[in-house]
Motif scaffolding. Structure first.
Motif, short mmCIF file in Angstrom:
data_model
loop_
_atom_site.label_atom_id
_atom_site.label_comp_id
_atom_site.label_asym_id
_atom_site.label_seq_id
_atom_site.Cartn_x
_atom_site.Cartn_y
_atom_site.Cartn_z
N ASP A 424 0.57 -1.41 0.20
CA ASP A 424 -0.28 0.20 -0.41
C ASP A 424 1.16 1.40 -0.01
O ASP A 424 1.53 1.24 0.87
CB ASP A 424 -0.93 0.29 1.29
CG ASP A 424 0.19 0.46 2.54
OD1 ASP A 424 -0.38 1.07 2.80
OD2 ASP A 424 0.53 -0.67 3.24
N ARG A 426 -0.27 5.10 1.39
CA ARG A 426 -0.40 5.59 2.12
C ARG A 426 0.51 7.06 2.60
O ARG A 426 1.99 7.73 2.44
CB ARG A 426 -0.68 5.01 3.04
CG ARG A 426 0.99 4.61 4.01
CD ARG A 426 0.45 4.13 5.04
NE ARG A 426 1.82 3.58 6.89
CZ ARG A 426 1.99 2.58 6.79
NH1 ARG A 426 1.91 1.51 5.72
NH2 ARG A 426 3.22 2.47 7.38
N VAL A 433 -4.62 5.16 3.21
CA VAL A 433 -4.72 5.31 1.95
C VAL A 433 -4.03 5.56 0.40
O VAL A 433 -5.56 6.23 0.19
CB VAL A 433 -5.43 3.45 2.05
CG1 VAL A 433 -4.43 3.39 0.65
CG2 VAL A 433 -4.50 3.09 3.30
N GLN A 436 -3.57 0.88 -2.41
CA GLN A 436 -3.81 -0.12 -2.52
C GLN A 436 -4.19 -2.11 -3.21
O GLN A 436 -4.49 -1.38 -3.64
CB GLN A 436 -4.23 -1.18 -0.86
CG GLN A 436 -3.45 -2.24 0.20
CD GLN A 436 -4.88 -2.72 1.50
OE1 GLN A 436 -6.07 -2.15 1.48
NE2 GLN A 436 -4.41 -3.48 1.45
#
Length: 624
Positions: A424, A426, A433, A436
Motif C-alpha cells: 500500500d 499511504r 491509504v 492498495q
C-alpha cells in the motif's frame, strides 16, 4: 516572461532547494561536514575528482582545484557539476585540494591506489569456538555506518563483524560474539568493542546507532549490551564471567543494558537497564526468543533538550513487532543517559498498535511540526511517544519514504506478510491509504524509486504489484509479454527481475538506479528492459538480502557510494561513481531524513537511504 524566469531560476538553482522547509535548522544540533573531496583512478589512467556542495555554498559557488599545490584549471568551476577529470599521469602521490565557499578540502591519492575504488585495510579478528555442531567460527565484515567521531568534518566507518555461525532468531544454535570496529578512511583502526557471549549474533540482535547526540561535534555509539560486554579499553560491563546462554545457544534471561560509548576511543560512558526487559516471553508471541529478541533502533529530533541551546537528537531502541512493540527514546547530554519517553503497546491506549511492526522503520517529520515521527511498519508514533495512526495491516519486510514532486509531501510505500493486505501507499502523516494492491501471498519485498522520466513522481513495485505503479496506483510499466496468460509476473523483463532491494543515484541524470547483488542496474523505460551499469568486485552481505555494508552519499558530489567487503574480509572498498554530471545538489547527508536513514540502515533488513524531498526530472513540470 514569468515562465521564462522560472525556467532560468530552475536551471541555476541547486536542486536541494526543492526541499520544503520542515525543520528549523538554526535551532538544531547537526554535524559539520568538510568538502568531502575524493579522487578515483580510472581504467584509462585519468583521475576522477569530485566534491560536495554544502548548504553554506552559494547557488553558483565557484571552486578552484589544485593538484600538489598547482592549479589544475585557469577559470573557477561554477554553474556545472562538482567534478573534474584530471588527465595527467599519476607518477607520484597526488594531493587534490578544492577551494571555494566557506569550506575547503583535500584528498590524497597514492600512486599505487587501486583502480575504481578506495581500499581500506581491515584488521580481521581471529575466529574461535563455541559449543554445538557449528562450533568453529570465523569473522566476516558485515553492516557498517559512518559518523564523524573526532569532529574534523570527515566520516569514519563503524563496522560490525559477524561470526560465521550467526543465527536468525528462528534458529537454535550458539554464536560467536559480535564485534564493532571504528576505522578512519586511511585504514587506521581507532577501537574494537566486543559485545560478549551474552549478546547473540544475527541480523536482528544488534542494531547500532552512531551520531553526535550531545552536540559536542563528535559522534557517540549507542548499542544494546549485556554482562561481559568489553569496551575498547578493556573495561567490562556487569559480571565478566556470567553466561546466560541456554542449552541451544539462546539467551532468554540475564540483565540487559543500553550503553553509550565514546566514538573516538570506544570507552564506556554510561550504561542503563534496557527498556523494556524481556519479562514473560510469551507476551512477545512465543517462549523461545524468536519474538522477544527482535530489536530495532534509530534516531530523530523529538523536541527541546534540557540545558542545551540547540535541539539535540535522541536515540530510540525498540523491542518486538509481531505482537507487543515497545519504543524507548533516550537522550545523551554528555554525562548521563536519560529515558525521554516509552511507547508500549501493553498500555491500554495503544493496545491496538500491537503486531504492526516491520523488520525496519522510517523516521522523518511527516506532519510538518518540525519534529520527527517514527513509522514503525503499519503504524506511526509521534515525536512525543504517542500513537499517530495505525492502519492495522500488520507486519512487513520492507518500507520506503516517498516524496511528492509537487510539494514534497511524504508518503509511505509498505508491503505485508499476512497474505491479505499486499502492499500500500499511504499518507505518512495520517495513514490515509492512497492505493492498495491486496494479495493472497506473502509480499516480502517492495521498492520505490523514480526510474521512469515519462511518469510524474516516484514509481513503486512489489513482489505482487502486477507491474510498476505510479503515485496514483496505475500500472505504467510491465514486461512486453505481460498480457500473455502464461506470463503472470509483470516484473520479469528481458529475462531478469526488476530489483526490489536498494536504490542508488549513480549515473549523471536525476533518475535513481537499482543496487542488488554487487551490481548497479538501470531500468530502460523505453524498452522495458534492465541494463547493468557497473559490477563491483567484492561481496555483499546477508545472503538473499544482498545488501552492501553501507550505501550513502558519504564522499564527493550528491551521488551515492557503495561500501562493501572483499571476499576475504581483509579490506573494505568504497566505490564512488566516475560518471560526469552537470547537476549540483547539496550533500544528501545534510537532509535530515536522509541522514537519519543512513544512521539506521544497519537495522534489521537493511533499506536504502531516502531523502525528505523529491529528486527527479519531473520537478521541472511544477516550475513551468
Amino acid at each position: 516572461m514569468r515562465r521564462l524566469f522560472l525556467i532560468i531560476t530552475y536551471l541555476i538553482a541547486s536542486l536541494s532547494s526543492w526541499a520544503q522547509p520542515r525543520y528549523d535548522l538554526a535551532k538544531m544540533s547537526r554535524e559539520k561536514l568538510d568538502r568531502g573531496v575524493v579522487a578515483i583512478r580510472q581504467n584509462d589512467g585519468s583521475i576522477f575528482v569530485s566534491w560536495r556542495t554544502l548548504e553554506s555554498d552559494n547557488k553558483d559557488e565557484a571552486f578552484i582545484l589544485y593538484r600538489n599545490g598547482k592549479k589544475l584549471v585557469n577559470n573557477p568551476l561554477k554553474s556545472c557539476g562538482t567534478y573534474y577529470i584530471d588527465q595527467h599521469p599519476l607518477d607520484e602521490d597526488a594531493i587534490y585540494e578544492v577551494r571555494g565557499g566557506e569550506v575547503n578540502g583535500e584528498f590524497t591519492l597514492c600512486k599505487d591506489a587501486p583502480v575504481g575504488y578506495i581500499a581500506i585495510p581491515l584488521q580481521k579478528p581471529e575466529g574461535g569456538m563455541v559449543p554445538g555442531p557449528r562450533g568453529n567460527f570465523r569473522y566476516t565484515a558485515n553492516d557498517a555506518t559512518v559518523a564523524d567521531v573526532d569532529g574534523d568534518g570527515q566520516y569514519e566507518i563503524i563496522l560490525k563483524w559477524d561470526p560465521s555461525n550467526a543465527h536468525d532468531n528462528s534458529h537454535d544454535g550458539y554464536t560467536g560474539p559480535t564485534l564493532l570496529d571504528c576505522y578512519r578512511l586511511n585504514g587506521e583502526k581507532l577501537w574494537r568493542i566486543n559485545l560478549g557471549k551474552n549478546i547473540r549474533s544475527g541480523a536482528h540482535y544488534t542494531p547500532f546507532i552512531v551520531y553526535d547526540f550531545d552536540g559536542d561535534g563528535c559522534a557517540e555509539l549507542m548499542v544494546k549490551t549485556a554482562d561481559g560486554t568489553r569496551d575498547a579499553l578493556g573495561r567490562v560491563i556487569g559480571d565478566s564471567v556470567a553466561d546466560y546462554r541456554n542449552e541451544v545457544g539462546r539467551i532468554l534471561e540475564g540483565p540487559e543494558y543500553i550503553t553509550v560509548f565514546n566514538g573516538l576511543t570506544g570507552a564506556i560512558m554510561d550504561t542503563k537497564p534496557y527498556i523494556p526487559e524481556r519479562g514473560d516471553l510469551a507476551v512477545w508471541g512465543d517462549t523461545r526468543g524468536n519474538r522477544s529478541e527482535r530489536y530495532l533502533a534509530g534516531l530523530g529530533y523529538f523536541g527541546a533538550t534540557a540545558n542545551s541551546k540547540l535541539m539535540l537528537p535522541s536515540a530510540i531502541f525498540c523491542r518486538g513487532y509481531y505482537t507487543r512493540s515497545v519504543i524507548a527514546c533516550w537522550d545523551w547530554d554528555g554525562h548521563e543517559l536519560r529515558n525521554r519517553w516509552t511507547f508500549d503497546t501493553n498500555d491500554p491506549e495503544w493496545h491496538s498498535y500491537a503486531g504492526q511492526g516491520n523488520h525496519n522503520l522510517r523516521i522523518a517529520d511527516v506532519d510538518g511540526d518540525g519534529l520527527d515521527e517514527i513509522t514503525y511498519g503499519s503504524m506511526a508514533v509521534d515525536h512525543d511517544g504517542r500513537g499517530l495512526y495505525n492502519t492495522g495491516m500488520g507486519h512487513g519486510d520492507a518500507i520506503h519514504l516517498v516524496a511528492d514532486p509537487k510539494d514534497d509531501r511524504l508518503y509511505i510505500w509498505d508491503c505485508h506478510e499476512n497474505r491479505r493486505d499486499g502492499s500500500d501507499l499511504r499518507d505518512a502523516a495520517t495513514g490515509e491509504v492512497v492505493f492498495q494492491i491486496k494479495s493472497r501471498t506473502d509480499v516480502g519485498r517492495a521498492m520505490a524509486a523514480d526510474i521512469d522520466p515519462t511518469n510524474p513522481g516516484v514509481e513503486m513495485w512489489s513482489a505482487d504489484s502486477h507491474g510498476i505503479r505510479n503515485m496514483k496506483g496505475e500500472v505504467i510499466g510491465k514486461a512486453k509479454d505481460a498480457d500473455d496468460p502464461q506470463h503472470h509476473n509483470y516484473l520479469i523483463m528481458n529475462g531478469r527481475w526488476l530489483s526490489m532491494n536498494f536504490g542508488i543515484w549513480w549515473d549523471g541524470d536525476l533518475l535513481r538506479e537499482l543496487l542488488d547483488r554487487e551490481t548497479v542496474s538501470k531500468y530502460d523505460w523505453e524498452n522495458h528492459q534492465i541494463v547493468d551499469l557497473q559490477k563491483f568486485e567484492g561481496q555483499f552481505n546477508n545472503g538473499t538480502k544482498s545488501n552492501p555494508c553501507l550505501s550513502a552519499d558519504i564522499l564527493g558530489d550528491w551521488r551515492e557510494e557503495v561500501v562493501m567487503r572483499n571476499r576475504e574480509s581483509t579490506e573494505l572498498r568504497i566505490y564512488t561513481t566516475t560518471i560526469p554530471t552537470d547537476y549540483r545538489i547539496n550533500c544528501l547527508m545534510q537532509d535530515i531524513p536522509y541522514r537519519l536513514s543512513v544512521a539506521y540502515q544497519n537495522v534489521g533488513y537493511n533499506q536504502p537511504p531516502e531523502p525528505g524531498f523529491y529528486i527527479g526530472p519531473d520537478k521541472m513540470d511544477y516550475l513551468k
